[in-house]
Scaffold this motif. Structure first.
Motif, PDB file in Angstrom:
ATOM      1  N   ARG A  27       2.024 -17.326  12.883  1.00 19.26           N
ATOM      2  CA  ARG A  27       0.833 -16.478  12.792  1.00 19.26           C
ATOM      3  C   ARG A  27       1.190 -15.089  12.281  1.00 19.26           C
ATOM      4  O   ARG A  27       0.528 -14.569  11.370  1.00 19.26           O
ATOM      5  CB  ARG A  27       0.179 -16.374  14.179  1.00 19.26           C
ATOM      6  N   LEU A  28       2.211 -14.458  12.843  1.00 18.36           N
ATOM      7  CA  LEU A  28       2.566 -13.094  12.448  1.00 18.36           C
ATOM      8  C   LEU A  28       3.010 -13.040  10.996  1.00 18.36           C
ATOM      9  O   LEU A  28       2.609 -12.144  10.242  1.00 18.36           O
ATOM     10  CB  LEU A  28       3.666 -12.553  13.355  1.00 18.36           C
ATOM     11  N   THR A  29       3.824 -14.010  10.572  1.00 17.39           N
ATOM     12  CA  THR A  29       4.275 -14.038   9.174  1.00 17.39           C
ATOM     13  C   THR A  29       3.096 -14.215   8.227  1.00 17.39           C
ATOM     14  O   THR A  29       3.003 -13.542   7.189  1.00 17.39           O
ATOM     15  CB  THR A  29       5.287 -15.179   8.964  1.00 17.39           C
ATOM     16  N   SER A  30       2.156 -15.100   8.582  1.00 20.13           N
ATOM     17  CA  SER A  30       0.972 -15.327   7.751  1.00 20.13           C
ATOM     18  C   SER A  30       0.126 -14.076   7.654  1.00 20.13           C
ATOM     19  O   SER A  30      -0.364 -13.712   6.574  1.00 20.13           O
ATOM     20  CB  SER A  30       0.149 -16.487   8.330  1.00 20.13           C
ATOM     21  N   VAL A  31      -0.046 -13.393   8.791  1.00 17.07           N
ATOM     22  CA  VAL A  31      -0.840 -12.163   8.798  1.00 17.07           C
ATOM     23  C   VAL A  31      -0.198 -11.106   7.917  1.00 17.07           C
ATOM     24  O   VAL A  31      -0.871 -10.421   7.135  1.00 17.07           O
ATOM     25  CB  VAL A  31      -1.014 -11.655  10.247  1.00 17.07           C
ATOM     26  N   LEU A  32       1.120 -10.946   8.022  1.00 18.42           N
ATOM     27  CA  LEU A  32       1.823  -9.931   7.229  1.00 18.42           C
ATOM     28  C   LEU A  32       1.690 -10.210   5.732  1.00 18.42           C
ATOM     29  O   LEU A  32       1.457  -9.293   4.939  1.00 18.42           O
ATOM     30  CB  LEU A  32       3.290  -9.872   7.642  1.00 18.42           C
ATOM     31  N   LEU A  33       1.841 -11.471   5.340  1.00 16.40           N
ATOM     32  CA  LEU A  33       1.741 -11.823   3.921  1.00 16.40           C
ATOM     33  C   LEU A  33       0.326 -11.568   3.387  1.00 16.40           C
ATOM     34  O   LEU A  33       0.141 -10.958   2.318  1.00 16.40           O
ATOM     35  CB  LEU A  33       2.126 -13.282   3.714  1.00 16.40           C
ATOM     36  N   VAL A  34      -0.682 -12.039   4.117  1.00 14.06           N
ATOM     37  CA  VAL A  34      -2.065 -11.881   3.670  1.00 14.06           C
ATOM     38  C   VAL A  34      -2.466 -10.407   3.672  1.00 14.06           C
ATOM     39  O   VAL A  34      -3.124  -9.921   2.733  1.00 14.06           O
ATOM     40  CB  VAL A  34      -3.010 -12.708   4.566  1.00 14.06           C
ATOM     41  N   PHE A  35      -2.059  -9.682   4.716  1.00 17.45           N
ATOM     42  CA  PHE A  35      -2.421  -8.266   4.806  1.00 17.45           C
ATOM     43  C   PHE A  35      -1.753  -7.453   3.693  1.00 17.45           C
ATOM     44  O   PHE A  35      -2.374  -6.561   3.109  1.00 17.45           O
ATOM     45  CB  PHE A  35      -2.006  -7.716   6.177  1.00 17.45           C
ATOM     46  N   THR A  36      -0.497  -7.770   3.375  1.00 16.61           N
ATOM     47  CA  THR A  36       0.192  -7.079   2.282  1.00 16.61           C
ATOM     48  C   THR A  36      -0.496  -7.336   0.945  1.00 16.61           C
ATOM     49  O   THR A  36      -0.675  -6.425   0.128  1.00 16.61           O
ATOM     50  CB  THR A  36       1.655  -7.527   2.218  1.00 16.61           C
ATOM     51  N   ALA A  37      -0.900  -8.587   0.721  1.00 17.50           N
ATOM     52  CA  ALA A  37      -1.625  -8.915  -0.509  1.00 17.50           C
ATOM     53  C   ALA A  37      -2.960  -8.169  -0.572  1.00 17.50           C
ATOM     54  O   ALA A  37      -3.361  -7.661  -1.634  1.00 17.50           O
ATOM     55  CB  ALA A  37      -1.860 -10.419  -0.592  1.00 17.50           C
ATOM     56  N   PHE A  38      -3.645  -8.088   0.559  1.00 20.55           N
ATOM     57  CA  PHE A  38      -4.922  -7.367   0.613  1.00 20.55           C
ATOM     58  C   PHE A  38      -4.739  -5.888   0.278  1.00 20.55           C
ATOM     59  O   PHE A  38      -5.510  -5.319  -0.505  1.00 20.55           O
ATOM     60  CB  PHE A  38      -5.531  -7.527   2.008  1.00 20.55           C
ATOM     61  N   ILE A  39      -3.712  -5.250   0.839  1.00 19.30           N
ATOM     62  CA  ILE A  39      -3.459  -3.837   0.560  1.00 19.30           C
ATOM     63  C   ILE A  39      -3.114  -3.647  -0.917  1.00 19.30           C
ATOM     64  O   ILE A  39      -3.587  -2.698  -1.569  1.00 19.30           O
ATOM     65  CB  ILE A  39      -2.318  -3.306   1.451  1.00 19.30           C
ATOM     66  N   GLY A  40      -2.288  -4.543  -1.477  1.00 16.96           N
ATOM     67  CA  GLY A  40      -1.922  -4.428  -2.891  1.00 16.96           C
ATOM     68  C   GLY A  40      -3.123  -4.546  -3.808  1.00 16.96           C
ATOM     69  O   GLY A  40      -3.294  -3.742  -4.742  1.00 16.96           O
ATOM     70  N   ILE A  41      -4.000  -5.535  -3.543  1.00 15.95           N
ATOM     71  CA  ILE A  41      -5.196  -5.710  -4.370  1.00 15.95           C
ATOM     72  C   ILE A  41      -6.125  -4.508  -4.232  1.00 15.95           C
ATOM     73  O   ILE A  41      -6.719  -4.043  -5.220  1.00 15.95           O
ATOM     74  CB  ILE A  41      -5.923  -7.013  -3.985  1.00 15.95           C
ATOM     75  N   SER A  42      -6.249  -3.977  -3.007  1.00 12.49           N
ATOM     76  CA  SER A  42      -7.114  -2.816  -2.784  1.00 12.49           C
ATOM     77  C   SER A  42      -6.616  -1.608  -3.566  1.00 12.49           C
ATOM     78  O   SER A  42      -7.414  -0.863  -4.160  1.00 12.49           O
ATOM     79  CB  SER A  42      -7.181  -2.489  -1.288  1.00 12.49           C
ATOM     80  N   ILE A  43      -5.303  -1.403  -3.593  1.00 14.81           N
ATOM     81  CA  ILE A  43      -4.736  -0.267  -4.331  1.00 14.81           C
ATOM     82  C   ILE A  43      -5.008  -0.414  -5.825  1.00 14.81           C
ATOM     83  O   ILE A  43      -5.383   0.562  -6.505  1.00 14.81           O
ATOM     84  CB  ILE A  43      -3.226  -0.149  -4.053  1.00 14.81           C
ATOM     85  N   VAL A  44      -4.823  -1.623  -6.342  1.00 18.96           N
ATOM     86  CA  VAL A  44      -5.088  -1.858  -7.767  1.00 18.96           C
ATOM     87  C   VAL A  44      -6.548  -1.563  -8.103  1.00 18.96           C
ATOM     88  O   VAL A  44      -6.870  -0.933  -9.125  1.00 18.96           O
ATOM     89  CB  VAL A  44      -4.716  -3.309  -8.137  1.00 18.96           C
ATOM     90  N   ILE A  45      -7.473  -2.014  -7.229  1.00 17.24           N
ATOM     91  CA  ILE A  45      -8.902  -1.794  -7.479  1.00 17.24           C
ATOM     92  C   ILE A  45      -9.236  -0.307  -7.443  1.00 17.24           C
ATOM     93  O   ILE A  45      -9.911   0.221  -8.339  1.00 17.24           O
ATOM     94  CB  ILE A  45      -9.744  -2.570  -6.452  1.00 17.24           C
ATOM     95  N   PHE A  46      -8.741   0.401  -6.433  1.00 14.16           N
ATOM     96  CA  PHE A  46      -9.090   1.814  -6.280  1.00 14.16           C
ATOM     97  C   PHE A  46      -8.459   2.680  -7.366  1.00 14.16           C
ATOM     98  O   PHE A  46      -9.057   3.663  -7.801  1.00 14.16           O
ATOM     99  CB  PHE A  46      -8.661   2.312  -4.902  1.00 14.16           C
ATOM    100  N   LEU A  47      -7.269   2.327  -7.815  1.00  8.88           N
ATOM    101  CA  LEU A  47      -6.615   3.148  -8.825  1.00  8.88           C
ATOM    102  C   LEU A  47      -6.994   2.745 -10.246  1.00  8.88           C
ATOM    103  O   LEU A  47      -6.955   3.573 -11.154  1.00  8.88           O
ATOM    104  CB  LEU A  47      -5.090   3.073  -8.655  1.00  8.88           C
ATOM    105  N   GLY A  48      -7.348   1.476 -10.442  1.00  9.31           N
ATOM    106  CA  GLY A  48      -7.645   1.012 -11.792  1.00  9.31           C
ATOM    107  C   GLY A  48      -9.119   0.875 -12.101  1.00  9.31           C
ATOM    108  O   GLY A  48      -9.583   1.266 -13.183  1.00  9.31           O
ATOM    109  N   LEU A  49      -9.898   0.328 -11.164  1.00 12.49           N
ATOM    110  CA  LEU A  49     -11.298   0.008 -11.443  1.00 12.49           C
ATOM    111  C   LEU A  49     -12.246   1.138 -11.070  1.00 12.49           C
ATOM    112  O   LEU A  49     -13.148   1.489 -11.840  1.00 12.49           O
ATOM    113  CB  LEU A  49     -11.685  -1.273 -10.695  1.00 12.49           C
TER     114      LEU A  49
END
Length: 369
Positions: A66-88
């Protein structure tokens, strides 16, 4: 009248489980109605957590913890959010600012077109009607200017609130994902014992909310991207801004599509006039809306509870009037909640009637010799 109400109340609320369910729903509605604005960061975090839970569950099914899955998904979410806020977001902001700067010219063209209507269609439009429309338009422009001025003064407060959201919401999302079972367990210990009916309703609504949020995000992305590509190919001004608006319009079924049609048509009209490009763009736009309502929505929400369009529009008007944006966003899940509650109460009453019949039959059976 009192006796009729008393009989109705006893017939529908004689079970402790029904009373507990009713009280929980009333308390939940009251809390959201009174302190919904204060709880907005928590609501945003819950929406995002529901969206990301699908990815966490998928990784857990692959054998990850569970913890590993949460960390992977949460990291991907933060990365996508940064791309959207800085690029779009900067591009959308730039187009929105340019559109606001060109509003006076657009309004001037609109006045010119309106002033020509009595000459073109004297049997349908009079000069008095045009004068009244121009007066109303000038009044609306004045109100719009005041609103923009007040918005500029409150921009510092908005920036401060945005910073709070940027820090607080991701933190809440992480803990909602990581400690989901602990949070639910802690909340359930404070609930009454006679809550099996409420748990049945919550199980159904919980599944529907997850499906609804994930489906809406997928629908927003598909409709927004397809609209942007269509507008960009046609060379429409503010293609990105309008594509985002069309994508977000699916949050409000039926009503959103009708509202967003106005800016799309106006910008296309002032850019091209009533030419072939204008008609081609509007036909393409309506095809997108038709495919969204008749193909995409049935595919994405195939597992959702079917609700009549009248029920959906009624839920949007009711909950939107009570809770604004959140009421509109959760109009369908809230309608599902009401529907699931009515079904659960009806099923519970049916079970109680069957149990009473069985008990009565056993009481009247003769004792064995």
């Amino acid at each position: 009248m009192t006796s009729i109400f008393t009989r109705w109340f006893r017939r529908n609320f004689s079970s402790p489980a029904t009373i507990v369910l009713t009280m929980l729903i009333i308390v939940g509605f009251f809390v959201i109605l009174t302190v919904g604005d204060i709880l907005a960061p928590i609501l945003w975090a819950l929406v995002i957590a529901y969206l990301l839970e699908w990815g966490v569950t998928a990784l857990q099914n692959k054998g990850l913890g569970r913890l590993t899955s949460v960390l992977l998904v949460f990291t991907a979410f933060i990365g996508i959010s940064i791309v959207i806020f800085l690029g779009l977001v900067p591009l959308i902001w730039k187009q929105g600012s340019r559109l606001i700067g060109e509003l006076p010219n657009i309004m001037l063209k609109l006045k010119e077109q309106v002033l020509e209507l009595p000459n073109k269609y004297p049997n349908f439009v009079s000069a008095e009607q045009v004068d009244g429309f121009i007066t109303s338009l000038n009044s609306e422009l004045g109100s719009l200017g005041e609103a923009l001025l007040s918005a500029s003064f409150s921009s510092l407060i908005s920036i401060a609130s945005l910073l709070v959201y940027i820090i607080l919401v991701p933190l809440l999302v992480f803990f909602f994902l990581k400690d989901r079972h602990q949070i639910f367990g802690w909340c359930s210990q404070w609930l009454p014992q006679e809550r099996h009916l409420a748990e049945r309703v919550w199980s159904e609504v919980n599944r529907q909310i997850g499906n609804y949020i994930r489906g809406k995000v997928v629908e927003i992305i598909i409709v927004g991207v397809v609209s942007y590509i269509t507008f960009a190919i046609m060379g429409l001004n503010y293609a990105l801004l309008l594509g985002v608006c069309v994508g977000l319009s699916v949050l409000i079924p039926y009503v959103g599509a009708a509202l967003v049609t106005i800016p799309v048509a106006l910008i296309a009209f002032f850019q091209w006039g009533l030419t072939q490009d204008f008609y081609i763009l509007m036909v393409a736009y309506f095809i997108i809306q038709i495919l969204d309502g008749n193909v995409l929505v049935p595919l994405i929400f195939s597992e959702a509870v079917n609700l009549h369009p009248v029920a959906i529009i009624g839920a949007i008007l009711l909950f939107g009037g009570l809770w604004g944006f959140w009421g509109v966003f959760f109009a369908i899940p809230l309608a599902v909640l009401v529907n699931a509650t009515l079904d659960a109460v009806k099923e519970h009453k049916k079970q109680q009637s069957q149990e009473d019949e069985v008990a009565g039959t056993l009481e009247h059976q003769p004792e064995a010799e």
